[in-house]
Design an enzyme around this catalytic site. Structure first.
Site, PDB file in Angstrom:
ATOM      1  N   HIS A 140       0.808  -1.222   0.000  1.00 31.63           N
ATOM      2  CA  HIS A 140       0.000   0.000   0.000  1.00 31.63           C
ATOM      3  C   HIS A 140       0.842   1.272   0.000  1.00 31.63           C
ATOM      4  O   HIS A 140       0.305   2.351  -0.256  1.00 31.63           O
ATOM      5  CB  HIS A 140      -0.933   0.005   1.212  1.00 31.63           C
ATOM      6  CG  HIS A 140      -2.021  -1.024   1.125  1.00 31.63           C
ATOM      7  ND1 HIS A 140      -3.001  -0.984   0.167  1.00 31.63           N
ATOM      8  CD2 HIS A 140      -2.259  -2.127   1.877  1.00 31.63           C
ATOM      9  CE1 HIS A 140      -3.821  -2.024   0.333  1.00 31.63           C
ATOM     10  NE2 HIS A 140      -3.384  -2.729   1.360  1.00 31.63           N
TER      11      HIS A 140
ATOM     12  N   GLU B 174      -6.944 -12.623   5.448  1.00 33.93           N
ATOM     13  CA  GLU B 174      -7.694 -11.394   5.689  1.00 33.93           C
ATOM     14  C   GLU B 174      -9.028 -11.325   4.944  1.00 33.93           C
ATOM     15  O   GLU B 174      -9.565 -10.237   4.743  1.00 33.93           O
ATOM     16  CB  GLU B 174      -6.821 -10.190   5.316  1.00 33.93           C
ATOM     17  CG  GLU B 174      -6.141 -10.312   3.969  1.00 33.93           C
ATOM     18  CD  GLU B 174      -5.106  -9.226   3.704  1.00 33.93           C
ATOM     19  OE1 GLU B 174      -5.104  -8.215   4.413  1.00 33.93           O
ATOM     20  OE2 GLU B 174      -4.310  -9.393   2.765  1.00 33.93           O
TER      21      GLU B 174
ATOM     22  N   ASP C 249      -9.377  -5.505   5.409  1.00 33.77           N
ATOM     23  CA  ASP C 249      -9.769  -6.336   4.266  1.00 33.77           C
ATOM     24  C   ASP C 249     -10.846  -7.338   4.659  1.00 33.77           C
ATOM     25  O   ASP C 249     -11.708  -7.679   3.845  1.00 33.77           O
ATOM     26  CB  ASP C 249      -8.545  -7.062   3.701  1.00 33.77           C
ATOM     27  CG  ASP C 249      -7.693  -6.159   2.828  1.00 33.77           C
ATOM     28  OD1 ASP C 249      -8.171  -5.750   1.765  1.00 33.77           O
ATOM     29  OD2 ASP C 249      -6.560  -5.838   3.227  1.00 33.77           O
TER      30      ASP C 249
END
Length: 343
Positions: free
Chosen positions: A112, A216, A242
């Site tokens: 990210h 996740e 997530d």
């Protein structure tokens, strides 16, 4: 067993190490090589002059590049609960501050964060100076990303969105050289082996590497025991954001159903560990689920902060405090002025 040193003691040790470490004299073999006139057979033809390389390797302080501090795996096996931070900014300055602050590990986030391999390298270099282990989170489960990440020499690697046993097995295979895996090899020249000067790298790298699989999603949690039992998987990392998105609660990660699902995943991983598997539980703290609560629930690795989020919060509060103080001061000034003239 002696209790592990506190974070403040580790920080003080790092600061004293940086300020008091004596200047290092180049190894004798290096001085000898440098003193010779340039000769291609001596300086460049290492294939036929391997004894020169071995001599240099034996004298170099390789710990300056990859500090031989206790590995994350050894600290986990000794019963420590490790506390870390995510670095999304790829700022070497913030990375260095995080290391000096005493975090047990820093996750450099290539999933990210805006940076890639080159930017991550700069962070590894400054964190090495503070003797802080680095975990690299790769953007995806692929042989190419894993190879490039491991060649930098992190202590751990984190794979996102693992949803099946086959995906976990594939991730592990990317971390191992043939015949146990499919990792491409350039161990004679990459940073992980001190650019080929660390003769022991190949023999120990797979044993020391911490492999983390993020489970996740609801699909992944259905298989979480089997994923945790995969040989080579060391840590199951939960992902509340997530997970909430996969459950249809993108804007409400604190929803009761998400919390229940997360706690169910935690329990199932801890049950696998109780059965004798060497697998640990890692996770992220959230605003309503602080690091202390994760530790109480049995997490072995807790990521309690994100660098950009810490700066965002500090910046917003700083501006708010200034503007609020200015408004209050103006109001108080008007009151005093009115009082003065009314006397």
């Amino acid at each position: 067993m002696a209790a592990p040193p506190s974070a403040s003691l580790r920080t003080n040790h790092r600061l004293s190490f940086l300020s008091s470490k004596p200047k290092l004299r180049p190894p004798l073999s290096f001085l000898h090589l440098k003193s010779q006139p340039f000769n291609s057979s001596l300086h460049l033809n290492l294939r036929s002059k391997t004894h020169h390389l071995n001599a240099i390797s034996s004298d170099l302080d390789i710990s300056l590049l990859n500090p031989h501090c206790p590995s994350l795996k050894s600290r986990l096996s000794s019963g420590e609960t490790l506390y870390g931070i995510f670095l999304l900014s790829f700022s070497p300055t913030l990375a260095e501050i995080a290391g000096l602050a005493g975090y047990d590990y820093v996750v450099v986030d290539m999933e990210h964060g805006p940076g890639g391999i080159s930017e991550a390298l700069q962070c590894l270099r400054v964190l090495a100076s503070t003797h802080t282990p680095v975990i690299l989170r790769v953007p995806e489960v692929s042989a190419a990303w894993t190879k490039k990440a491991l060649d930098l020499g992190p202590q751990g690697i984190m794979f996102p969105n693992i949803e099946s046993v086959s995906a976990a097995e594939m991730a592990v295979s990317y971390c191992r050289f043939p015949p146990r895996g499919v990792r491409g090899t350039a161990h004679t020249i990459v940073r992980a082996s001190a650019y080929g000067l660390d003769d022991a790298y190949v023999s120990r790298c797979e044993e020391e590497l911490l492999i983390m699989c993020q489970v996740e999603t609801t699909t992944g949690i259905k298989e979480i025991e089997a994923i945790a039992a995969v040989e080579g998987v060391n840590v199951i990392q939960t992902g509340p954001l997530d997970l909430s998105a996969s459950m249809g609660y993108l804007w409400d990660p604190g929803h009761k159903k998400v919390r229940e699902m997360l706690k169910e995943a935690e329990r199932r991983v801890l049950d696998v560990k109780e059965e004798g598997r060497s697998v640990y539980l890692g996770g992220f703290a959230m605003p309503k689920d602080p690091p202390e609560m994760l530790k109480q629930r049995g997490y072995h690795m807790v990521s309690g902060a994100i660098d950009v989020a810490m700066f965002r919060q500090a910046a917003v509060e700083d501006v708010k405090r200034f503007r609020s103080a200015g408004k209050n001061a103006a109001e108080e000034g008007e009151e005093k002025e009115d009082g003065y003239y009314s006397e």
